[in-house]
Design a protein around this motif. Structure first.
Motif, mmCIF file in Angstrom:
data_model
loop_
_atom_site.group_PDB
_atom_site.id
_atom_site.type_symbol
_atom_site.label_atom_id
_atom_site.label_comp_id
_atom_site.label_asym_id
_atom_site.label_seq_id
_atom_site.Cartn_x
_atom_site.Cartn_y
_atom_site.Cartn_z
ATOM 1 N N VAL A 88 0.573 -0.815 -0.131
ATOM 2 C CA VAL A 88 0.409 0.358 -0.065
ATOM 3 C C VAL A 88 0.839 1.819 0.347
ATOM 4 O O VAL A 88 1.966 1.056 0.654
ATOM 5 C CB VAL A 88 -0.857 0.425 1.710
ATOM 6 C CG1 VAL A 88 -2.021 1.286 1.184
ATOM 7 C CG2 VAL A 88 -1.641 -1.313 1.280
ATOM 8 N N GLU A 89 0.291 2.371 -0.841
ATOM 9 C CA GLU A 89 1.090 3.741 -0.830
ATOM 10 C C GLU A 89 0.651 4.161 0.530
ATOM 11 O O GLU A 89 -0.493 4.495 0.766
ATOM 12 C CB GLU A 89 1.167 4.155 -1.952
ATOM 13 C CG GLU A 89 1.694 3.584 -3.449
ATOM 14 C CD GLU A 89 1.304 4.278 -4.248
ATOM 15 O OE1 GLU A 89 0.898 5.404 -4.455
ATOM 16 O OE2 GLU A 89 1.507 3.761 -5.802
ATOM 17 N N ILE A 90 1.842 5.195 0.835
ATOM 18 C CA ILE A 90 1.176 6.477 2.081
ATOM 19 C C ILE A 90 1.790 7.270 2.097
ATOM 20 O O ILE A 90 3.416 7.812 1.777
ATOM 21 C CB ILE A 90 2.031 5.430 3.373
ATOM 22 C CG1 ILE A 90 0.978 4.016 3.761
ATOM 23 C CG2 ILE A 90 1.107 6.886 4.382
ATOM 24 C CD1 ILE A 90 1.761 3.580 4.950
ATOM 25 N N VAL A 144 5.461 5.258 -2.735
ATOM 26 C CA VAL A 144 4.612 5.925 -3.813
ATOM 27 C C VAL A 144 5.537 6.353 -5.433
ATOM 28 O O VAL A 144 6.994 6.277 -4.748
ATOM 29 C CB VAL A 144 4.777 7.142 -2.994
ATOM 30 C CG1 VAL A 144 3.820 8.258 -3.793
ATOM 31 C CG2 VAL A 144 3.337 6.874 -1.787
ATOM 32 N N GLY A 145 4.924 5.597 -6.556
ATOM 33 C CA GLY A 145 5.612 5.593 -7.129
ATOM 34 C C GLY A 145 6.586 4.296 -7.006
ATOM 35 O O GLY A 145 7.644 4.375 -8.624
ATOM 36 N N ALA B 457 -3.268 9.154 12.840
ATOM 37 C CA ALA B 457 -1.909 9.696 12.723
ATOM 38 C C ALA B 457 -0.844 9.994 11.947
ATOM 39 O O ALA B 457 -0.539 11.425 11.274
ATOM 40 C CB ALA B 457 -1.524 9.720 14.183
ATOM 41 N N LEU B 458 -0.045 8.943 11.790
ATOM 42 C CA LEU B 458 0.804 8.836 10.268
ATOM 43 C C LEU B 458 0.148 9.036 9.059
ATOM 44 O O LEU B 458 1.045 10.119 8.693
ATOM 45 C CB LEU B 458 1.428 7.495 10.696
ATOM 46 C CG LEU B 458 2.593 6.787 9.769
ATOM 47 C CD1 LEU B 458 4.255 7.497 10.229
ATOM 48 C CD2 LEU B 458 2.791 5.772 9.151
ATOM 49 N N ILE B 459 -0.660 8.346 8.838
ATOM 50 C CA ILE B 459 -1.081 8.826 7.465
ATOM 51 C C ILE B 459 -1.691 10.190 7.680
ATOM 52 O O ILE B 459 -1.673 10.818 6.044
ATOM 53 C CB ILE B 459 -2.674 7.859 7.566
ATOM 54 C CG1 ILE B 459 -2.204 6.188 6.986
ATOM 55 C CG2 ILE B 459 -3.134 8.185 6.316
ATOM 56 C CD1 ILE B 459 -3.546 4.939 7.634
ATOM 57 N N VAL B 460 -2.706 10.775 8.223
ATOM 58 C CA VAL B 460 -2.729 12.143 8.716
ATOM 59 C C VAL B 460 -1.751 13.171 8.134
ATOM 60 O O VAL B 460 -1.417 13.997 7.531
ATOM 61 C CB VAL B 460 -3.756 12.468 10.342
ATOM 62 C CG1 VAL B 460 -3.563 14.057 9.550
ATOM 63 C CG2 VAL B 460 -4.982 11.919 9.222
#
Ligand SMILES: Nc1ncnc2c1ncn2[C@@H]1O[C@H](COP(=O)(O)OP(=O)(O)O)[C@@H](O)[C@H]1O
Ligand SMILES: [Mg+2]
Lengths: 247, 492
Positions: A88-90, A144-145, B457-460
């Motif tokens: 999954v991309e974050i 990502v990418g 929190a990390l994703i935000v």
């Protein structure tokens, strides 16, 4: 290390795992093969505790603990790692930040002190080097990418850094060219081929098994293990296809 | 110049009466109150309390009379309960014991509150006198009155003036008179006019020509008295070729009472000057059911008056029950630059209508707008932005990026861009996205060991990164934590 007994699970009220039993001891590598839609990824998600994958029967004991009673992050801290079929991309979160926070969160649950930035970097660098990944990649946002192959390689770097007891690797070989396959295979052996660790490889193909020799091979079809055997079973499957064998 | 304070027996009686209010979370500091309600006497009381010169009182009174003729704005996407301006106090000050030289001498009760609020370590190091600590000058505004100012000497050496605005009015009347109300005119809007009439205290900064301010300037605002509207006033003037970075942070304790906050911030940048203004706003947002919380009606504006001047606003807005706030840049100087970087978080029943205005009057002026809205619970967040290009403004460029992230499906995110272009040479770009925090991302992070709230929190923080990285280091760390804390309980 892992003992799955008569596991049943539903996804969106649809029964997918229908009484699956499997035992894995420390030091062993198991491979699960099976047709598309058999429930292989569902098994990985269910063991890792993904919300929405509801256990409706059976039990799973991991390292003497009732695995199913733990939250996903507690399972990770207990030593369970899931290599994702589709990583999954974050956006906006660097791999380094992601892994350092993850590792320290696991350590906290285990009652260990957090790693300093310098100590963490040392580990991260060693694992990236071993997987032939540039440190610059680890500074970039998570997946990502990244190309398909890079994502899979990144899963292995993460596994190396988190250093789990049990790795469930869901089609880690798909989307890899032959060189990458070798690197990934060697990575699995290097990180996980240890007396106190175990691996469950989910794969369609024999080719990964050329690098990571399984001790046991299982065929999963329609939510159950329909056949188990030694490494030869994988070769047989490759020749004959699943249909014959599952019958 | 100095007027004698008005001896208002009624005022003191009222003050005594409220002195035994329930303390709750409030630090135990004696307050001196202006009597409840708002009329010309209130304005006189405040002015007298501050020993203001006649001209200042006149200015306030004119503003008050104007305010009475104005109406509260209703165009924002906000549901504002009626505010009874007569049912609030307009002045509260810790009882002055003596003039303080440094923060060390500040009432330990106040310092304890600061500690609870998690004032950045760097700052504490500085206060403790740790060698090599990065210098941050703190002008602590506690319940409307500046109680202490640090590093004054070093700043003085550089020629930087960093004072409470009340002191500046007395000590630098010409400078204050020259710019006060010039960026945000008294009649600009209802809340600005109110602020002009009753502002209690705030900060004044002047950076002389060619000076790079030797440290980051920082003010902590903190509401501590029940029912006390906060009317802060900030004026920062950066003379030619100067630079200053200013940090404003604020938090408020648990309160059940709605509190009104109507600050005015004016920035002036002359030729080649640069001002970086960073805010972390964490006023009490109200409880999970939407009771209580601060009403935050702020007018912040920068005048990029000089050629090649630059003003950069960065804000992290997590608090307040209602936020109405549009830090703006009036780009008068040719080649001047305006920037707005914003993260606005709303959770539970919070409402935020925030954005910016970039007014391009000068030639080749450029602006960048990056807005990240995060909505959770039953909250609503709106980005409202205006980009205006005047007919004479050749070669203007603007880039706007507006991203919204939704947590759950009962919250709302809205984007309202206004673009008014009167010069065809302008290049205006606007991008907007709305997304939901994905189950895939959450599970991936949790599988690696993060608890659900840590994962959120990390994703935000990743989502807000472009904005957070604009903040000075110590603020960025605080802001990251704040985002996580603000969204606790919003998923799952
Ligand atoms: N989120 C979901 N909702 C509904 N059905 C699902 C979901 N995920 C998987 N399934 C179904 O579960 C079955 C097993 O899927 P999966 O475990 O991904 O198989 P495999 O990995 O063996 O190809 C398939 O029939 C698939 O359609
Ligand atoms: Mg699968």
């Amino acid at each position: 290390m892992l003992s799955i007994t008569n596991l049943q699970a539903t996804v969106a009220d649809k029964p997918i795992l229908k009484g699956l039993s499997l035992s894995i001891n420390a030091g062993e590598v198991h491979a699960i093969m099976g047709p598309n839609g058999a429930g292989k990824s569902t098994l990985g998600y269910t063991l890792a505790g993904r919300p929405g994958y509801e256990v409706t029967g059976g039990s799973v004991v991991f390292d003497g603990q009732d695995l199913l009673a733990l939250d996903p992050h507690e399972r990770a801290a207990a030593g369970l790692f899931l290599g994702f079929q589709y990583p999954v991309e974050i956006p906006g979160v660097s791999n380094l930040q992601f892994l350092r926070e993850s590792l320290n969160a696991q350590r906290k649950i285990r009652g260990e002190d957090p790693l300093s930035g310098a100590d963490f970097l040392k580990i991260a660098r060693a694992q990236a080097d071993a997987m032939g990944m540039e440190m610059d990649m680890l500074k970039r946002p998570v997946n990502v990418g990244f190309s398909g192959g890079e994502k899979k390689r990144n899963e292995m770097v993460q596994m190396g850094i988190l250093n789990p007891k049990l790795a469930l690797l869901d089609e880690t070989d798909s989307g890899l060219d032959i060189d990458a396959l070798r690197v990934v295979g060697e990575g699995i052996n290097r990180i996980m081929r240890k007396a106190d660790k175990a691996v469950l490889l989910i794969t369609h193909y024999q080719r990964l098994l050329d690098y990571v020799q399984p001790d046991f091979v299982h065929v999963l079809a329609e939510g159950k293990i329909v056949r188990s055997g030694g490494p030869d079973l994988a070769l047989e499957l490759e020749r004959e296809g699943y249909r014959e064998l599952a019958a | 110049m100095t007027d004698t304070p008005i001896k208002d027996a009624a005022a003191h009686a009222a003050a005594a009466k409220v002195a035994d209010y329930e303390h709750g979370w409030s630090a135990d500091i004696e307050q001196e109150f202006a009597p409840k309600g708002l009329n010309e006497d209130t304005v006189r009381f405040i002015s007298a309390k501050k020993n203001e010169p006649e001209w200042m009182l006149d200015w306030r009174l004119k503003a008050f009379r104007l305010w009475q003729t104005l109406e509260a704005p209703d165009w924002a996407k906000l549901n504002v309960p009626p505010i009874d301006y007569q049912d609030a106090y307009y002045y509260a000050a810790p009882k002055a014991k003596k003039k303080l030289e440094s923060l060390d001498e500040v009432d330990p009760e106040i310092l304890k509150v600061y500690e609870k609020l998690g004032i950045p370590i760097e700052e504490q190091k500085v206060l403790a006198g740790v060698e090599g600590a990065r210098k941050v000058a703190v002008d602590a505004v506690f319940d409307s009155v500046s109680v202490a100012t640090t590093f004054r000497d070093e700043l003085k050496k550089a020629g930087v003036i960093f004072l409470s605005i009340s002191e500046a009015i007395r000590e630098y009347p010409d400078l204050v008179k020259k710019w006060l109300g010039k960026v945000v005119p008294v009649r600009d809007n209802y809340f600005a006019a109110l602020n002009c009439a009753v502002f209690s205290d705030g900060t004044f900064v002047y950076i002389p020509e060619g000076v790079r301010c030797p440290m980051e300037l920082s003010t902590y605002f903190r509401i501590n008295a029940e029912n006390t509207g906060q009317f802060e006033r900030t004026l920062i003037v950066a003379d030619k070729g100067s630079y200053v970075s200013y940090l404003e942070g604020c938090t408020a304790p648990m309160r059940d009472e709605n509190q009104l906050h109507a600050a005015v911030v004016e920035l002036v940048a002359l030729d080649d000057a640069e001002i970086k203004y960073s805010t972390v706003q964490n006023w009490y947002p109200g409880d999970a059911e939407g009771r209580g919380g601060i009403y935050n009606f702020v007018t912040k504006r920068a005048l990029c008056q000089g050629a090649r001047s630059k003003v950069s606003w960065t804000q992290v807005e997590t608090g307040s029950a209602i936020t109405w706030k549009y830090p703006s840049c009036v780009l008068n100087g040719d080649d001047s630059v305006g920037e707005f970087y914003s993260v606005a978080v709303t959770n539970n029943f919070q409402q935020a209508d925030t954005g910016t205005k970039m007014i391009h009057n000068g030639k080749r002026t450029r602006s960048t707008i990056v807005s990240k809205g995060i909505s959770a619970g039953h909250s609503n967040g709106t980005y409202r932005g205006l980009v205006r290009v005047a007919p004479q403004a050749e070669g203007v460029r603007n880039f706007t990026q507006c991203d919204s992230l939704l947590l759950g499906n009962q919250c709302g995110a809205h984007t309202v861009p206004y673009i008014e272009v009167k010069n065809p040479s302008a290049q205006i770009e606007h991008e907007a996205t709305t997304s939901k925090i994905s189950d895939d991302q959450l599970f991936y992070a949790m599988q690696r060991g993060l608890g659900q709230e840590e994962a959120v929190a990390l994703i935000v923080n990743g989502f807000a990164k472009e904005v957070l990285q604009q903040l000075p280091m110590e603020f960025a760390v605080e802001a990251q934590k704040l985002l996580g804390i603000s969204l606790e309980g919003s998923v799952g």
